[in-house]
Design an enzyme around this catalytic site. Structure first.
Site, mmCIF file in Angstrom:
data_model
loop_
_atom_site.group_PDB
_atom_site.id
_atom_site.type_symbol
_atom_site.label_atom_id
_atom_site.label_comp_id
_atom_site.label_asym_id
_atom_site.label_seq_id
_atom_site.Cartn_x
_atom_site.Cartn_y
_atom_site.Cartn_z
ATOM 1 N N HIS A 271 0.845 -1.209 0.000
ATOM 2 C CA HIS A 271 0.000 0.000 0.000
ATOM 3 C C HIS A 271 0.879 1.257 0.000
ATOM 4 O O HIS A 271 0.653 2.185 -0.799
ATOM 5 C CB HIS A 271 -0.912 -0.018 1.221
ATOM 6 N N GLU A 272 1.881 1.295 0.893
ATOM 7 C CA GLU A 272 2.761 2.465 0.975
ATOM 8 C C GLU A 272 3.547 2.658 -0.319
ATOM 9 O O GLU A 272 3.733 3.796 -0.785
ATOM 10 C CB GLU A 272 3.717 2.317 2.164
ATOM 11 N N HIS B 174 1.636 4.474 -2.959
ATOM 12 C CA HIS B 174 1.723 5.941 -2.911
ATOM 13 C C HIS B 174 2.942 6.424 -3.692
ATOM 14 O O HIS B 174 2.879 7.442 -4.396
ATOM 15 C CB HIS B 174 1.822 6.412 -1.456
ATOM 16 N N GLU C 66 -5.749 7.112 -0.896
ATOM 17 C CA GLU C 66 -5.761 5.882 -0.096
ATOM 18 C C GLU C 66 -6.451 4.749 -0.855
ATOM 19 O O GLU C 66 -5.977 3.605 -0.843
ATOM 20 C CB GLU C 66 -6.456 6.129 1.243
ATOM 21 N N ASP D 85 -4.619 1.289 -2.036
ATOM 22 C CA ASP D 85 -5.192 -0.030 -1.737
ATOM 23 C C ASP D 85 -5.357 -0.851 -3.014
ATOM 24 O O ASP D 85 -5.031 -2.046 -3.054
ATOM 25 C CB ASP D 85 -6.550 0.124 -1.049
#
Length: 463
Positions: free
Chosen positions: A322-323, A326, A401, A405
């Site tokens: 997930h990070e 970004h 976000e 995801d």
């Protein structure tokens, strides 16, 4: 500071060579001439009215949130995933934080209104040279030094007045619900370190800011923006290597299956991972997190030791997927550019208002017009814009976000990400019921039910 001046001079030279300098200066002067300097404009009354209006809105949303927290059962999507006992624990934690937030908000409102209405700021500015030791007072005839001393004093007062609230939050609420891990001695050391850092960094920042205000003329918005751009890059560089280690211990993640899986994920995405750390977050709190930092091809990942302890290797890797989403989707540079645009806009508005006599007089500065004070008062005046910006940035953040995801799902980590989110929900005792309006206004992340629903949809789409 030299770099910011160099940047402005570069653009001035480009404008001169292309023949646009007079036109550019005209536009800036025109903007400055639009200053709202009507002697009768009640800046103070407008600010107080808005502060009260925002407080009413926040209270309304808070009451809605309290009703959601007190619902007897979790949302249908979460029923059966958590025990009744855990639901009651998370509910009790959320209610305690709600009441703490209410009382703290009432205090902050009263403090803000008192400072504004009773002219505490002009009084403090005038009294500082009178109460300062003679060895210090003789330097306060210089406006820059006077400003630095003023900011340091009000910052210290602010720290002292907030100290009881911090102590109660840490050693009563967080302790009661099993999250606080730090001792009183560690709390005091952290506070002293924060004060020392402020003493080191604030004088040159405030001094440089005031120096620009005194000398910049019509170019002040660009010079202030360039100055703070350099400051932002400076702190982004030194924070992880100089400041963060003052508060936490960072250790290289040892060799093992977790490290191998993280490196394989980073390699598959061509993420330039240089360092992989574990941080002793458990020294202060049982809450978990993970983050990454670094410029260009020098990236580092930090995992809280609580995250490693509570989640399986697959779940930790899913959180990092997930990070890394970004990073891959360039959310960080987009946020940075957005922040710079907002900052530049803020300085442009400030340039149009900073010389308005009514701005000083309305807040009680009738005998003097310190350059930095204009910016301080301006922050109160533009607080309505800050509320709107905060709401819009939360909208963008929630969108990011969802995208991160979805990226994790594309890497085959969707199911493990769901498990990790549920594990973190359990570990952090987050409120399972959230009012939709409260969340839309305050939260930078979607609710857990919204994220699970979106991940399920992405998994179904990929299958």
């Amino acid at each position: 500071m030299p770099l910011s001046m160099h940047t402005v001079l570069f653009w001035q030279e480009q404008a001169r060579r292309t023949g646009h300098l007079p036109l550019l200066q005209h536009h800036i002067r025109t903007m400055t001439s639009l200053a709202v300097d009507s002697p009768g404009l009640p800046y103070l009354e407008l600010v107080v009215s808005f502060v009260l209006l925002v407080n009413v809105l926040h209270t309304y949303l808070d009451v809605r949130q309290l009703k959601a927290i007190k619902l007897p059962n979790p949302p249908a999507q979460l029923q059966g995933l958590f025990s009744k006992d855990l639901y009651l624990q998370s509910q009790a934690y959320s209610i305690d934080k709600w009441w703490f937030g209410l009382y703290h908000g009432i205090y902050s409102l009263a403090e803000t209104l008192a400072v504004l209405w009773f002219g505490v700021l002009p009084w403090a500015w005038q009294q500082l040279p009178k109460v300062a030791p003679a060895a210090v007072a003789k330097f306060l005839d210089n406006e820059i030094l006077h400003t630095i001393a003023f900011v340091l004093v009000i910052s210290l007062v602010g720290t002292i007045t907030q100290l009881p609230w911090s102590l109660y939050s840490t050693f009563v609420i967080e302790e009661r619900h099993g999250f606080n891990k730090q001792t009183l001695g560690l709390f005091i050391m952290d506070t002293l370190k924060s004060l020392l850092l402020g003493l080191v960094f604030m004088p040159p920042l405030i001094g440089g800011f005031t120096w620009i205000l005194q000398r910049a003329g019509p170019w002040v918005p660009i010079q202030l923006w360039a100055f703070f751009l350099v400051v932002a890059l400076f702190f982004m560089t030194i924070y992880p290597v100089v400041i963060a280690p003052l508060f936490n211990k960072f250790e290289t993640l040892p060799e093992g299956t977790l490290r191998t899986k993280i490196e394989e994920l980073a390699g598959s995405l061509k993420f330039p991972l240089k360092k992989l750390y574990s941080m002793d977050g458990s020294q202060r709190s049982a809450h978990s997190n993970a983050y990454m930092y670094g410029f260009f091809n020098n990236k580092r990942i930090v995992l809280y030791d609580t995250l490693i302890k509570e989640c399986s290797d697959e779940q930790v890797v899913a959180v990092l997927a997930h990070e890394l989403g970004h990073w891959k989707l360039r959310h960080t540079p987009i946020n940075f550019v957005m922040g710079q645009f907002i900052m530049l806009t803020n300085f442009l508005l400030f340039a149009a208002m900073r010389n308005a006599p009514a701005l000083y007089e309305s807040f009680g500065f009738r005998d003097s017009r310190p350059a930095f004070i204009a910016f301080l008062l301006f922050q109160y005046v533009v607080s309505p814009m800050d509320e709107v910006i905060s709401f819009l940035t939360n909208l963008v953040s929630r969108c990011f976000e969802y995208q991160a995801d979805a990226f994790a799902v594309q890497q085959g980590k969707g199911q493990h990400l769901k498990e990790a989110l549920l594990k973190l929900e359990e570990q952090n005792k987050t409120s399972m019921n959230v009012d939709v309006l409260y969340s839309a206004y305050h939260h930078s992340h979607p609710q857990i039910t919204e994220r699970l629903r979106a991940i399920d949809a992405a998994l179904k789409k990929d299958s």
